[in-house]
Design a protein around this motif. Structure first.
Motif, PDB file in Angstrom:
ATOM      1  N   MET A   1      49.321  82.328 -29.554  1.00  0.00           N
ATOM      2  CA  MET A   1      48.682  83.276 -30.432  1.00  0.00           C
ATOM      3  C   MET A   1      49.713  83.736 -31.469  1.00  0.00           C
ATOM      4  O   MET A   1      50.826  84.096 -31.125  1.00  0.00           O
ATOM      5  N   ASP A   2      49.330  83.706 -32.742  1.00  0.00           N
ATOM      6  CA  ASP A   2      50.270  84.111 -33.783  1.00  0.00           C
ATOM      7  C   ASP A   2      50.432  85.628 -33.807  1.00  0.00           C
ATOM      8  O   ASP A   2      49.656  86.373 -33.206  1.00  0.00           O
ATOM      9  N   MET A   3      51.461  86.077 -34.483  1.00  0.00           N
ATOM     10  CA  MET A   3      51.817  87.501 -34.493  1.00  0.00           C
ATOM     11  C   MET A   3      50.703  88.374 -35.062  1.00  0.00           C
ATOM     12  O   MET A   3      50.407  89.436 -34.520  1.00  0.00           O
ATOM     13  N   ARG A   4      50.101  87.907 -36.130  1.00  0.00           N
ATOM     14  CA  ARG A   4      49.033  88.677 -36.770  1.00  0.00           C
ATOM     15  C   ARG A   4      47.873  88.910 -35.800  1.00  0.00           C
ATOM     16  O   ARG A   4      47.344  90.015 -35.700  1.00  0.00           O
ATOM     17  N   THR A   5      47.515  87.885 -35.048  1.00  0.00           N
ATOM     18  CA  THR A   5      46.433  87.988 -34.074  1.00  0.00           C
ATOM     19  C   THR A   5      46.816  88.932 -32.943  1.00  0.00           C
ATOM     20  O   THR A   5      45.991  89.738 -32.488  1.00  0.00           O
ATOM     21  N   ARG A   6      48.070  88.842 -32.489  1.00  0.00           N
ATOM     22  CA  ARG A   6      48.534  89.733 -31.420  1.00  0.00           C
ATOM     23  C   ARG A   6      48.456  91.190 -31.847  1.00  0.00           C
ATOM     24  O   ARG A   6      48.022  92.057 -31.072  1.00  0.00           O
ATOM     25  N   VAL A   7      48.857  91.481 -33.082  1.00  0.00           N
ATOM     26  CA  VAL A   7      48.810  92.853 -33.582  1.00  0.00           C
ATOM     27  C   VAL A   7      47.362  93.333 -33.677  1.00  0.00           C
ATOM     28  O   VAL A   7      47.036  94.443 -33.251  1.00  0.00           O
ATOM     29  N   ASN A   8      46.482  92.487 -34.213  1.00  0.00           N
ATOM     30  CA  ASN A   8      45.079  92.876 -34.347  1.00  0.00           C
ATOM     31  C   ASN A   8      44.403  93.090 -32.996  1.00  0.00           C
ATOM     32  O   ASN A   8      43.607  94.012 -32.829  1.00  0.00           O
ATOM     33  N   THR A   9      44.737  92.247 -32.017  1.00  0.00           N
ATOM     34  CA  THR A   9      44.188  92.408 -30.667  1.00  0.00           C
ATOM     35  C   THR A   9      44.665  93.731 -30.059  1.00  0.00           C
ATOM     36  O   THR A   9      43.871  94.475 -29.472  1.00  0.00           O
ATOM     37  N   ALA A  10      45.937  94.034 -30.220  1.00  0.00           N
ATOM     38  CA  ALA A  10      46.487  95.294 -29.707  1.00  0.00           C
ATOM     39  C   ALA A  10      45.862  96.491 -30.420  1.00  0.00           C
ATOM     40  O   ALA A  10      45.582  97.519 -29.793  1.00  0.00           O
ATOM     41  N   SER A  47      46.768  81.689 -51.064  1.00  0.00           N
ATOM     42  CA  SER A  47      47.801  81.844 -50.045  1.00  0.00           C
ATOM     43  C   SER A  47      47.203  82.408 -48.761  1.00  0.00           C
ATOM     44  O   SER A  47      46.346  83.284 -48.788  1.00  0.00           O
ATOM     45  N   THR A  48      47.655  81.891 -47.617  1.00  0.00           N
ATOM     46  CA  THR A  48      47.133  82.350 -46.328  1.00  0.00           C
ATOM     47  C   THR A  48      47.900  83.548 -45.801  1.00  0.00           C
ATOM     48  O   THR A  48      47.564  84.086 -44.762  1.00  0.00           O
ATOM     49  N   GLY A  49      48.922  83.968 -46.488  1.00  0.00           N
ATOM     50  CA  GLY A  49      49.704  85.122 -46.064  1.00  0.00           C
ATOM     51  C   GLY A  49      51.032  84.702 -45.479  1.00  0.00           C
ATOM     52  O   GLY A  49      51.395  83.523 -45.450  1.00  0.00           O
ATOM     53  N   VAL A  50      51.746  85.692 -45.000  1.00  0.00           N
ATOM     54  CA  VAL A  50      53.082  85.443 -44.464  1.00  0.00           C
ATOM     55  C   VAL A  50      52.997  84.827 -43.070  1.00  0.00           C
ATOM     56  O   VAL A  50      52.038  85.040 -42.341  1.00  0.00           O
ATOM     57  N   GLY A  51      54.045  84.085 -42.717  1.00  0.00           N
ATOM     58  CA  GLY A  51      54.098  83.436 -41.412  1.00  0.00           C
ATOM     59  C   GLY A  51      54.728  84.335 -40.369  1.00  0.00           C
ATOM     60  O   GLY A  51      55.158  85.462 -40.649  1.00  0.00           O
ATOM     61  N   ASP A  52      54.798  83.825 -39.159  1.00  0.00           N
ATOM     62  CA  ASP A  52      55.341  84.593 -38.042  1.00  0.00           C
ATOM     63  C   ASP A  52      56.792  85.009 -38.262  1.00  0.00           C
ATOM     64  O   ASP A  52      57.191  86.104 -37.869  1.00  0.00           O
ATOM     65  N   GLU A  54      58.252  85.761 -41.059  1.00  0.00           N
ATOM     66  CA  GLU A  54      58.280  86.911 -41.965  1.00  0.00           C
ATOM     67  C   GLU A  54      57.739  88.162 -41.279  1.00  0.00           C
ATOM     68  O   GLU A  54      58.222  89.262 -41.519  1.00  0.00           O
ATOM     69  N   VAL A  55      56.744  87.999 -40.407  1.00  0.00           N
ATOM     70  CA  VAL A  55      56.223  89.139 -39.651  1.00  0.00           C
ATOM     71  C   VAL A  55      57.318  89.690 -38.740  1.00  0.00           C
ATOM     72  O   VAL A  55      57.503  90.909 -38.636  1.00  0.00           O
ATOM     73  N   LEU A  56      58.082  88.801 -38.104  1.00  0.00           N
ATOM     74  CA  LEU A  56      59.201  89.243 -37.270  1.00  0.00           C
ATOM     75  C   LEU A  56      60.230  90.010 -38.095  1.00  0.00           C
ATOM     76  O   LEU A  56      60.771  91.025 -37.649  1.00  0.00           O
TER      77      LEU A  56
END
Length: 160
Positions: A1-10, A47-52, A54-56
């Motif tokens: 699961m990518d970072m963006r999804t983890r944040v949204n789930t939380a 653009s699909t946005g920043v990657g993991d 960059e989120v880190l």
């Protein structure tokens, strides 16, 4: 699961749990990610946005900011605000990878120096770039910089 999804789930779970403090912090994380998305777009809507990675980096920066704020609040006698900052750090760190201990950091610095073939202080940028590409979110690069410098100077490099 990518970072963006983890944040949204939380974030959704925090809404269900009615955890106001956690929800507030997760919303701040989401806003920072969206701000970076917009900044990286540069007029390109595809653009699909920043990657993991960059989120880190965003999460790492947010943690550093809160540590500085907590320290300032403690010095100013505002322990309630310092505690809130520390709670936010706890939420943010849930999404960061495990921090490396001092021995692991030293090993990583030695490996990066060897991999880049760095021989002098002028090669410090190469070494730091290598470390950042492999260990984003796992070490404090403010503390790693002097370690890299020491490693490069220990070999009798120029400019030390």
């Amino acid at each position: 699961m990518d970072m963006r999804t983890r944040v949204n789930t939380a974030l959704k779970q925090a809404m269900k749990d009615k955890a106001a403090q956690r929800l507030s912090t997760l919303r701040l994380i989401n806003a920072a990610i969206k701000d970076k998305d917009i900044a990286s777009r540069g007029g390109n809507d595809e653009s699909t946005g920043v990657g993991d990675d960059e989120v880190l980096a965003i999460l790492d920066k947010m943690t550093k900011q809160r540590r500085e704020s907590a320290r300032a609040y403690e010095e100013g006698g505002r322990l309630d605000l310092a505690e809130r900052e520390l709670q936010e750090i706890g939420v943010i760190e849930e999404f960061l990878p495990k921090q490396l201990d001092d021995d692991e950091v030293e090993d990583a610095v030695r490996a990066a120096v060897a991999k880049t073939g760095a021989g002098s202080i002028r090669d410090m940028g190469k070494v730091m770039g290598e470390l950042k590409s492999r260990y984003t979110g796992q070490m404090d690069f403010g503390k790693v910089g002097p370690m890299v410098k020491d490693q490069l100077c220990a070999g009798g490099g120029q400019g030390c």
